[in-house]
Scaffold this motif. Structure first.
Motif, PDB file in Angstrom:
ATOM      1  N   CYS A  58      15.443   8.206 -32.302  1.00  0.00           N
ATOM      2  CA  CYS A  58      14.783   7.981 -33.583  1.00  0.00           C
ATOM      3  C   CYS A  58      13.630   8.972 -33.717  1.00  0.00           C
ATOM      4  CB  CYS A  58      14.261   6.543 -33.702  1.00  0.00           C
ATOM      5  SG  CYS A  58      12.940   6.150 -32.540  1.00  0.00           S
ATOM      6  N   VAL A  59      13.093   9.091 -34.922  1.00  0.00           N
ATOM      7  CA  VAL A  59      11.920   9.931 -35.151  1.00  0.00           C
ATOM      8  C   VAL A  59      10.674   9.137 -34.776  1.00  0.00           C
ATOM      9  CG1 VAL A  59      10.531  11.111 -36.900  1.00  0.00           C
ATOM     10  CG2 VAL A  59      13.030  11.297 -36.944  1.00  0.00           C
ATOM     11  N   SER A  60       9.781   9.768 -34.037  1.00  0.00           N
ATOM     12  CA  SER A  60       8.520   9.150 -33.647  1.00  0.00           C
ATOM     13  C   SER A  60       7.377   9.950 -34.274  1.00  0.00           C
ATOM     14  CB  SER A  60       8.383   9.122 -32.117  1.00  0.00           C
ATOM     15  OG  SER A  60       8.348  10.445 -31.594  1.00  0.00           O
ATOM     16  N   ALA A  61       6.154   9.559 -33.971  1.00  0.00           N
ATOM     17  CA  ALA A  61       4.962  10.319 -34.384  1.00  0.00           C
ATOM     18  C   ALA A  61       4.057  10.420 -33.176  1.00  0.00           C
ATOM     19  CB  ALA A  61       4.251   9.642 -35.541  1.00  0.00           C
ATOM     20  N   LEU A  62       3.398  11.575 -33.025  1.00  0.00           N
ATOM     21  CA  LEU A  62       2.507  11.800 -31.895  1.00  0.00           C
ATOM     22  C   LEU A  62       1.182  12.348 -32.402  1.00  0.00           C
ATOM     23  CD1 LEU A  62       1.904  12.032 -28.839  1.00  0.00           C
ATOM     24  CD2 LEU A  62       2.984  14.296 -28.892  1.00  0.00           C
ATOM     25  N   VAL A  63       0.102  11.641 -32.092  1.00  0.00           N
ATOM     26  CA  VAL A  63      -1.236  12.095 -32.444  1.00  0.00           C
ATOM     27  C   VAL A  63      -1.687  13.089 -31.382  1.00  0.00           C
ATOM     28  CG1 VAL A  63      -3.607  11.422 -32.927  1.00  0.00           C
ATOM     29  CG2 VAL A  63      -1.722   9.902 -33.570  1.00  0.00           C
ATOM     30  N   LEU A  64      -1.944  14.317 -31.790  1.00  0.00           N
ATOM     31  CA  LEU A  64      -2.255  15.390 -30.854  1.00  0.00           C
ATOM     32  C   LEU A  64      -3.689  15.277 -30.350  1.00  0.00           C
ATOM     33  CD1 LEU A  64      -0.574  18.364 -32.722  1.00  0.00           C
ATOM     34  CD2 LEU A  64       0.314  17.128 -30.734  1.00  0.00           C
ATOM     35  N   ASN A  65      -3.850  15.478 -29.066  1.00  0.00           N
ATOM     36  CA  ASN A  65      -5.173  15.530 -28.449  1.00  0.00           C
ATOM     37  C   ASN A  65      -5.119  16.478 -27.266  1.00  0.00           C
ATOM     38  OD1 ASN A  65      -7.359  13.598 -29.508  1.00  0.00           O
ATOM     39  ND2 ASN A  65      -5.529  12.315 -29.539  1.00  0.00           N
ATOM     40  N   ASP A  66      -6.271  17.086 -26.951  1.00  0.00           N
ATOM     41  CA  ASP A  66      -6.355  17.919 -25.753  1.00  0.00           C
ATOM     42  C   ASP A  66      -6.458  17.011 -24.547  1.00  0.00           C
ATOM     43  OD1 ASP A  66      -6.177  20.699 -26.305  1.00  0.00           O
ATOM     44  OD2 ASP A  66      -8.043  20.536 -27.434  1.00  0.00           O
ATOM     45  N   HIS A  67      -5.338  16.471 -24.145  1.00  0.00           N
ATOM     46  CA  HIS A  67      -5.293  15.473 -23.083  1.00  0.00           C
ATOM     47  C   HIS A  67      -4.216  15.869 -22.078  1.00  0.00           C
ATOM     48  CE1 HIS A  67      -4.746  11.600 -21.054  1.00  0.00           C
ATOM     49  NE2 HIS A  67      -5.928  11.255 -21.559  1.00  0.00           N
ATOM     50  N   PRO A  68      -4.445  15.634 -20.789  1.00  0.00           N
ATOM     51  CA  PRO A  68      -3.442  16.007 -19.781  1.00  0.00           C
ATOM     52  C   PRO A  68      -2.084  15.341 -19.974  1.00  0.00           C
ATOM     53  CG  PRO A  68      -5.569  15.590 -18.741  1.00  0.00           C
ATOM     54  CD  PRO A  68      -5.711  15.182 -20.174  1.00  0.00           C
ATOM     55  N   ASP A  69      -2.043  14.245 -20.734  1.00  0.00           N
ATOM     56  CA  ASP A  69      -0.764  13.578 -20.951  1.00  0.00           C
ATOM     57  C   ASP A  69       0.034  14.155 -22.120  1.00  0.00           C
ATOM     58  OD1 ASP A  69      -0.720  11.789 -18.853  1.00  0.00           O
ATOM     59  OD2 ASP A  69      -1.735  10.186 -19.957  1.00  0.00           O
ATOM     60  N   LEU A  70      -0.497  15.176 -22.800  1.00  0.00           N
ATOM     61  CA  LEU A  70       0.204  15.690 -23.973  1.00  0.00           C
ATOM     62  C   LEU A  70       1.585  16.252 -23.625  1.00  0.00           C
ATOM     63  CD1 LEU A  70       0.414  16.519 -26.941  1.00  0.00           C
ATOM     64  CD2 LEU A  70      -0.745  18.655 -26.345  1.00  0.00           C
ATOM     65  N   ILE A  71       1.644  17.208 -22.718  1.00  0.00           N
ATOM     66  CA  ILE A  71       2.938  17.824 -22.385  1.00  0.00           C
ATOM     67  C   ILE A  71       3.874  16.811 -21.729  1.00  0.00           C
ATOM     68  CG2 ILE A  71       4.083  19.692 -21.127  1.00  0.00           C
ATOM     69  CD1 ILE A  71       2.371  20.546 -23.563  1.00  0.00           C
ATOM     70  N   PRO A  72       3.406  15.996 -20.766  1.00  0.00           N
ATOM     71  CA  PRO A  72       4.312  14.968 -20.233  1.00  0.00           C
ATOM     72  C   PRO A  72       4.840  14.006 -21.299  1.00  0.00           C
ATOM     73  CG  PRO A  72       2.435  15.247 -18.771  1.00  0.00           C
ATOM     74  CD  PRO A  72       2.148  16.044 -20.006  1.00  0.00           C
ATOM     75  N   THR A  73       4.023  13.671 -22.303  1.00  0.00           N
ATOM     76  CA  THR A  73       4.499  12.783 -23.367  1.00  0.00           C
ATOM     77  C   THR A  73       5.578  13.463 -24.193  1.00  0.00           C
ATOM     78  OG1 THR A  73       2.367  11.638 -23.464  1.00  0.00           O
ATOM     79  CG2 THR A  73       3.796  11.444 -25.389  1.00  0.00           C
TER      80      THR A  73
END
Length: 501
Positions: A58-73
């Motif tokens: 399905c289509v999701s939404a991701l709120v971008l942040n300079d956080h170490p979990d960004l690429i793993p998410t």
């Protein structure tokens, strides 16, 4: 299929202990994530997402942040085949609501303070695009939303062009890429983390470039052994004005700029002061990645020209609609495996922009006898503000939603530092006493400060309109240019600002 996911998994298998992302900015300074770390954390986040109510396919939404979990998410969402709509937290509420209404994601993922899932449209059927990496909006206009579906295949193919340019211009494979800009959208991801993954290079996340941090820019590059950078022209100008001199005894990085028009003066000042070529790359979200990577002059420095296409086919179409053969001038049209397949849920905009497999860029270029291209103008009603493409209609729609605004016209501006911005002429309803600053503040709340105009000017005269009540853009810009003490419009500024080297 899923080439970028496979790329990360392959690096985690072959080079598990090699650094993939290094943080040199607060609050994560000192954190090092290896390729194995990224994939192991992705598995943990995948479980967290499912436990929190996320769904696959399905289509999701991701709120971008300079956080170490960004690429793993991102990796976890790719594993679930739930590509995210990318949301910039600095967007205004009206813009975010418009994008969510158009894309109807089933759930939203936040990274701060920790990975959390919020259900959004659980009962809405989700037409998840095939092989999608993420969905990035270039315009959140309610009347004409433009969203790019970045697929693994197209983005990987485009990034192979990036890698080819890195090797061709540097001579050796870069191992450390610097990111000195805020995580704000697909462009920042693709020009750093995607480029790094396909290169097999580490991304070093440095403090965001500002007036305060620009002074130590070169020392940070040297301390972190950076061998490739990408800065939008606005950030190049910050380095020009506020950084300390570079240590010329230390080999410098390969320097790219792009995502907005480059002033010849900005490029010349950078190259003269720091002694490094600054390559003028060119591409659009619709090409998944950059398509041109600049041109090296005979003196060893880069010219203002964007060069020749790396992995796409390019042609020019003149004002009469004819294909230009040999040297000449016209609108750039691009075709190839990295060119997008159409706007998400907007067939009308797709039909206007993608014709017989050729992308009509809206940008005007001049080509010489050697096939080298130079940008000379733009035909679309859009402004490149920083790394954002902002459509004039998007600002006009937001202004028209204000209860005191009768009509509004946005104008593209060239500021004193050669960057682009937007002004807005506003006519109020009869009897309104609203001030220009109040309208401007309202627009910043609606669109976010980065997408809002820099100036609002009130006018008592009706705005110039033609057939079907459409704004007559040249007349609107002429009216603006007749105003005292305002930045000038972009009319003719491509030619009057200098042809460059």
């Amino acid at each position: 299929m899923r080439e970028l996911l496979k790329c990360h998994e392959d690096l985690a298998s072959r080079r598990p202990e090699d650094p993939a992302v290094i943080y040199r900015c607060e609050p994560h300074a000192g954190l090092v994530l290896t390729w194995a770390d990224l994939c192991e954390r992705a598995e943990q986040i995948r479980a967290t997402l499912l436990a929190g109510g996320a769904r696959s396919h399905c289509v999701s939404a991701l709120v971008l942040n300079d956080h170490p979990d960004l690429i793993p998410t991102l990796l976890a969402l790719w594993q679930l085949d739930s590509p995210p709509v990318l949301l910039d937290p600095q967007w205004g509420g009206r813009l975010t609501a418009s994008i969510l209404a158009h894309s109807t994601p089933v759930f939203r993922v936040d990274l701060v303070p920790s990975v959390t899932v919020t259900p959004l449209n659980r009962d809405t059927p989700s037409d998840v695009p095939a092989d999608a990496v993420f969905i990035g909006y270039t315009s959140g206009s309610t009347g004409d939303p433009k969203a790019i579906v970045f697929t693994h295949e197209r983005l990987y193919d485009g990034t192979l062009g990036n890698v080819s340019a890195s090797l061709r211009l540097r001579g050796t494979r870069p191992s450390r890429l610097a990111r000195s800009m805020r995580m704000s959208g697909s462009g920042v991801i693709n020009l750093h983390h995607t480029w790094g993954a396909v290169l097999g290079a580490c991304v070093v996340v440095l403090p965001e470039l500002t007036v305060e941090t620009a002074r130590g820019y070169w020392s940070r590059l040297e301390e972190n052994r950076i061998d490739q950078t990408f800065l939008v022209p606005q950030l190049v100008e910050l380095v020009n004005r506020f950084s300390q001199d570079r240590d010329a005894t230390v080999p410098g990085p390969l320097c790219f700029t792009g995502s907005a028009p480059l002033s010849p003066r900005t490029q010349e000042r950078f190259q003269r002061r720091f002694g490094l070529p600054l390559f003028n790359a060119y591409g659009l979200s619709e090409t998944s990645s950059a398509a041109f990577f600049g041109h090296l002059g005979d003196d060893g420095l880069a010219t203002i020209r964007i060069g020749v296409p790396e992995r796409v086919a390019a042609r020019l179409r003149d004002a009469a609609g004819r294909i230009v053969e040999g040297p000449g001038e016209g609108e750039i049209e691009l075709a190839g495996d990295q060119v997008f397949g159409g706007y998400y849920r907007n067939s009308a905009a797709t039909a206007e922009t993608l014709v017989d497999g050729w992308l009509r860029t809206g940008d005007i270029a001049r080509r010489d006898g050697a096939g080298i291209h130079q940008l000379v103008g733009r035909s679309k009603d859009a402004v490149m503000k920083g790394s954002y493409a902002i459509y004039l209609t998007e600002v006009e729609e937001a202004a028209a939603a204000h209860p005191d605004v009768l009509e509004a016209a946005a104008v593209p501006l060239r500021l004193a530092d050669s960057t682009e911005d937007i002004g807005c002429l506003v006519r109020l309803v009869d009897g309104s006493t609203a001030a220009a600053d109040a309208i401007l503040g309202w627009l910043r709340d609606a669109l976010g400060a980065r997408r809002a105009p820099c100036r609002v000017v009130l006018t008592a005269e009706p705005l110039p309109r033609g057939g079907q009540d459409k704004l007559v853009r040249p007349a609107v810009m002429a009216r603006w240019d007749d105003l005292p003490n305002v930045p000038r419009t972009l009319r003719g500024s491509w030619e009057t600002s200098g042809a460059g080297r």
